[in-house]
Motif scaffolding. Structure first.
Motif, short mmCIF file in Angstrom:
data_model
loop_
_atom_site.label_atom_id
_atom_site.label_comp_id
_atom_site.label_asym_id
_atom_site.label_seq_id
_atom_site.Cartn_x
_atom_site.Cartn_y
_atom_site.Cartn_z
N ALA A 192 -7.95 -11.63 6.03
CA ALA A 192 -6.60 -12.18 6.00
C ALA A 192 -6.19 -12.78 7.34
CB ALA A 192 -5.61 -11.09 5.60
N GLN A 193 -6.65 -12.16 8.43
CA GLN A 193 -6.27 -12.66 9.77
C GLN A 193 -7.47 -13.42 10.32
OE1 GLN A 193 -5.05 -8.58 11.00
NE2 GLN A 193 -3.19 -9.61 11.69
N ARG A 194 -7.38 -14.74 10.23
CA ARG A 194 -8.61 -15.52 10.36
C ARG A 194 -8.88 -16.09 11.74
NH1 ARG A 194 -6.81 -20.92 7.37
NH2 ARG A 194 -4.68 -20.88 8.09
N HIS A 195 -8.14 -15.64 12.73
CA HIS A 195 -8.41 -16.13 14.09
C HIS A 195 -8.89 -14.97 14.98
CE1 HIS A 195 -6.66 -19.81 12.69
NE2 HIS A 195 -5.52 -19.18 12.39
N ALA A 196 -7.92 -14.16 15.42
CA ALA A 196 -8.28 -13.09 16.35
C ALA A 196 -9.25 -12.09 15.71
CB ALA A 196 -7.01 -12.38 16.83
N MET A 197 -9.03 -11.76 14.44
CA MET A 197 -9.90 -10.74 13.84
C MET A 197 -11.30 -11.27 13.57
SD MET A 197 -8.15 -8.03 14.00
CE MET A 197 -9.43 -7.00 13.37
N VAL A 198 -11.40 -12.58 13.38
CA VAL A 198 -12.74 -13.17 13.23
C VAL A 198 -13.47 -13.11 14.57
CG1 VAL A 198 -14.00 -15.31 12.72
CG2 VAL A 198 -12.09 -14.60 11.25
N MET A 199 -12.73 -13.38 15.66
CA MET A 199 -13.34 -13.24 16.99
C MET A 199 -13.75 -11.78 17.22
SD MET A 199 -11.83 -14.20 20.76
CE MET A 199 -10.82 -12.75 21.04
N TRP A 200 -12.91 -10.84 16.81
CA TRP A 200 -13.20 -9.40 16.92
C TRP A 200 -14.55 -9.09 16.25
CZ3 TRP A 200 -10.76 -4.80 18.59
CH2 TRP A 200 -11.01 -3.63 17.87
N ASP A 201 -14.73 -9.60 15.03
CA ASP A 201 -15.99 -9.37 14.29
C ASP A 201 -17.19 -9.99 15.02
OD1 ASP A 201 -14.30 -8.32 12.40
OD2 ASP A 201 -14.87 -9.68 10.78
N GLU A 202 -16.99 -11.20 15.50
CA GLU A 202 -18.10 -11.90 16.19
C GLU A 202 -18.53 -11.13 17.44
OE1 GLU A 202 -16.65 -16.42 14.95
OE2 GLU A 202 -16.67 -15.85 17.07
N ILE A 203 -17.54 -10.65 18.18
CA ILE A 203 -17.88 -9.92 19.42
C ILE A 203 -18.55 -8.59 19.08
CG2 ILE A 203 -16.89 -8.83 21.49
CD1 ILE A 203 -14.85 -11.15 21.54
N ALA A 204 -18.10 -7.95 17.98
CA ALA A 204 -18.76 -6.70 17.56
C ALA A 204 -20.25 -6.95 17.31
CB ALA A 204 -18.10 -6.17 16.29
#
Ligand code: ATP
Length: 360
Positions: A192-204
């Motif tokens: 649902a949150q397609r900016h910061a949380m996508v970056m969160w996933d990528e960094i994980a």
């Protein structure tokens, strides 16, 4: 002889009851241990300070804390002062001022405690939630315009930085690596949150490559609540944003039997500043002054404080004393269905710490 300087900030409500209990425990530990000493300095900051001076703590308050080895904090909250003032004026001021970016919240069902998950054995619930503690939804970025007008608008921006996400992921993967199961769940909401949380996933994903021996998975925060209830044993270490972990850790505390038991550590893992340890419960004005406050959340926080100071043996001794006392239903406070008082529980844990010293 090792001497540690400990800042005591009781704050508001039952914080004024559990922090003196925590001091008693540290004094009992020092008396029993021989090679450990604590010097305390108490700071009477919080709601009363706000009423007297218009601020929850003095403007130069952080300077008074800077030289301390650790901070033991009670709670901040007052029925007559807006919550955002009590929170931002004291606890968050210290967390952010000292860049305590890793908030660590262990959860276990302690011996003798009757948790709501009847299907779950004590060993099925052994989690540590790592909460990002410096940015995200609580970064304080936002504003309000046209107050009271029909066109009034307000924003709270969840701000995430690559550096901030990277450091909390590294911390969480490292913590997971240090635990026997070496398992991490990265909590997200990137559908649902397609900016910061996508970056969160990528960094994980990027940080995971640095920890090949850690088994990790990703879980949406909503699904995570159901998993905590239905399949608790599939979780071990979790990492989540400031807001998500705030909510998940209250659920975790309730599943472990009571909010009165759960501890937390606000860590500066780089040790540039003192870290802060506190029970996760709030000021609980409804039970203030009655002697009903459960001090176990504070005592377990002291275990984390001792671990952070490198006093693993002393930490273990205190944890064993806590577990010895929780196993005895006659020493349960009201939040656990018993009738014991703060003082009785404190006396029992202190006595056990002393007895363990004699035996050891
Ligand atoms: P705050 O507004 O400061 O965050 P609060 O008073 O709204 O806190 P909590 O302290 O988070 O609420 O706890 C909710 C309830 O759980 C309390 O009202 C109290 O009845 C109970 N409780 C919390 N902590 C303890 C404790 N240590 N011992 C006994 N009961 C507790």
């Amino acid at each position: 002889m090792k001497t540690y300087r400990i800042a005591l900030i009781p704050g508001d409500g039952i914080g004024k009851e559990v922090i003196p209990a925590g001091r008693e425990l540290l004094e009992a530990l020092a008396a029993a241990h021989g090679a450990l000493r604590f010097e305390f300095e108490r700071f009477d900051w919080g709601g009363d300070h706000y009423r007297a001076h218009g601020a929850m703590m003095p403007a130069d308050g952080l300077d008074a804390l800077r030289a301390m080895d650790a901070i033991l904090f009670g709670s901040a909250g007052d029925p007559h002062i807006p919550d955002h003032i009590t929170l931002w004026g004291l606890r968050l001021k210290i967390c952010q001022g000292f860049d305590q970016y890793a908030n660590v919240r262990p959860t276990r069902i302690l011996p003798g405690i009757d948790g709501p998950l009847k299907r779950c054995g004590p060993l099925d619930l052994d989690w540590v939630i790592v909460r990002e503690n410096s940015e995200g939804e609580y970064s304080g970025v936002g504003g309000r315009v046209h107050p009271g007008q029909p066109i009034e608008a307000a924003t709270d921006v969840s701000m995430m930085t690559r550096a901030g996400v990277q450091r909390i992921m590294r911390f969480a993967f490292g913590l997971a690596q240090s635990r026997p199961r070496k398992r991490l769940t990265v909590v997200t909401k990137s559908n649902a949150q397609r900016h910061a949380m996508v970056m969160w996933d990528e960094i994980a994903l990027q940080v995971a490559a640095e920890f090949p021996d850690v088994a990790w998975d990703k879980e949406l925060v909503d699904a995570c609540t159901a998993r905590m209830v239905n399949r608790p044993a599939t979780l071990d270490t979790l990492v989540a944003t400031n807001l998500h972990a705030d909510i998940l850790s209250d659920l975790a505390a309730a599943l472990a039997g009571s909010l009165g038991i759960a501890p937390t550590a606000n860590l500066d893992p780089e040790r540039r500043y003192p870290s802060m340890f506190e029970p996760i419960h709030g000021s609980a004005f409804d039970i203030m002054g009655k002697g009903w406050a459960n001090p176990i959340g504070t005592f377990w926080s002291i275990v984390m404080l001792l671990e952070h100071l490198g006093e693993a043996q002393a930490a273990q001794r205190v944890m064993q004393a806590i577990e010895h006392v929780t196993a005895d239903a006659a020493l349960h406070t009201r939040d656990l269905g018993g009738t014991a008082t703060t003082e009785q529980v404190t006396r029992a844990v202190c006595a056990r710490v002393g007895a363990a010293a004699l035996a050891g």
